[in-house]
Design an enzyme around this catalytic site. Structure first.
Site, PDB file in Angstrom:
ATOM      1  N   CYS A 299      48.539  48.840  44.489  1.00 48.22           N
ATOM      2  CA  CYS A 299      47.603  48.295  43.499  1.00 48.22           C
ATOM      3  C   CYS A 299      48.220  47.148  42.708  1.00 48.22           C
ATOM      4  O   CYS A 299      47.521  46.449  41.992  1.00 48.22           O
ATOM      5  CB  CYS A 299      47.138  49.384  42.535  1.00 48.22           C
TER       6      CYS A 299
ATOM      7  N   HIS B  68      30.797  45.665  37.250  1.00 51.60           N
ATOM      8  CA  HIS B  68      30.901  44.355  37.899  1.00 51.60           C
ATOM      9  C   HIS B  68      31.603  43.328  37.012  1.00 51.60           C
ATOM     10  O   HIS B  68      31.200  42.171  36.954  1.00 51.60           O
ATOM     11  CB  HIS B  68      29.530  43.853  38.355  1.00 51.60           C
TER      12      HIS B  68
ATOM     13  N   GLU C  55      39.159  57.061  40.559  1.00 51.09           N
ATOM     14  CA  GLU C  55      39.470  55.776  41.178  1.00 51.09           C
ATOM     15  C   GLU C  55      39.217  55.890  42.676  1.00 51.09           C
ATOM     16  O   GLU C  55      38.660  55.003  43.293  1.00 51.09           O
ATOM     17  CB  GLU C  55      40.923  55.398  40.911  1.00 51.09           C
TER      18      GLU C  55
END
Length: 130
Positions: free
Chosen positions: A25, A72, A116
């Site tokens: 990540c 978003h 996640e």
């Protein structure tokens, strides 16, 4: 919640330390996630409605506290909270908790759970004192 271009990178660490800490990540240029969030409330059950809180109201609170600020969005660029806070799933859970706590009746918020992935899950219950 879908966030775009989260940056799992701490300015206070070296490049090597960031790779070690954040693994795949770690990306100064960002990466995206599709988070799933569950909210648990607790309290007295209203004898008339049979609910702790009206689910329509809870959905509106979640829309305002979670979807509007995060969905978003580039967390690190579009959400002021993450300008100085690393956008880990743990910190996303804290952000959601704090936003919901401001909207919900006092003491009713019990738990925020942020997925996640199916295997990377954070549960946050606020600051607990011993």
């Amino acid at each position: 919640v879908t966030c775009q271009d989260c940056i799992s990178y701490s300015k206070s660490l070296s490049d090597e330390e960031n790779v070690k800490l954040f693994g795949k990540c770690n990306n100064l240029n960002g990466h995206g996630h599709n988070y799933k969030v569950t909210v648990t409330v607790r309290g007295e059950i209203d004898p008339v409605s049979g609910m702790v809180i009206n689910l329509t109201d809870l959905k509106e609170y979640m829309q305002e506290a979670i979807m509007e600020p995060l969905d978003h969005k580039n967390l690190d660029k579009d959400v002021p909270y993450f300008a100085e806070v690393v956008s880990t799933t743990e910190n996303v859970a804290v952000f959601i908790w704090e936003n919901l706590k401001k909207l919900l009746p006092m003491g009713i918020l019990y738990k925020v759970k942020v997925y996640e992935t199916d295997q990377n899950i954070v549960v946050y219950k606020g600051e607990e004192t011993i």
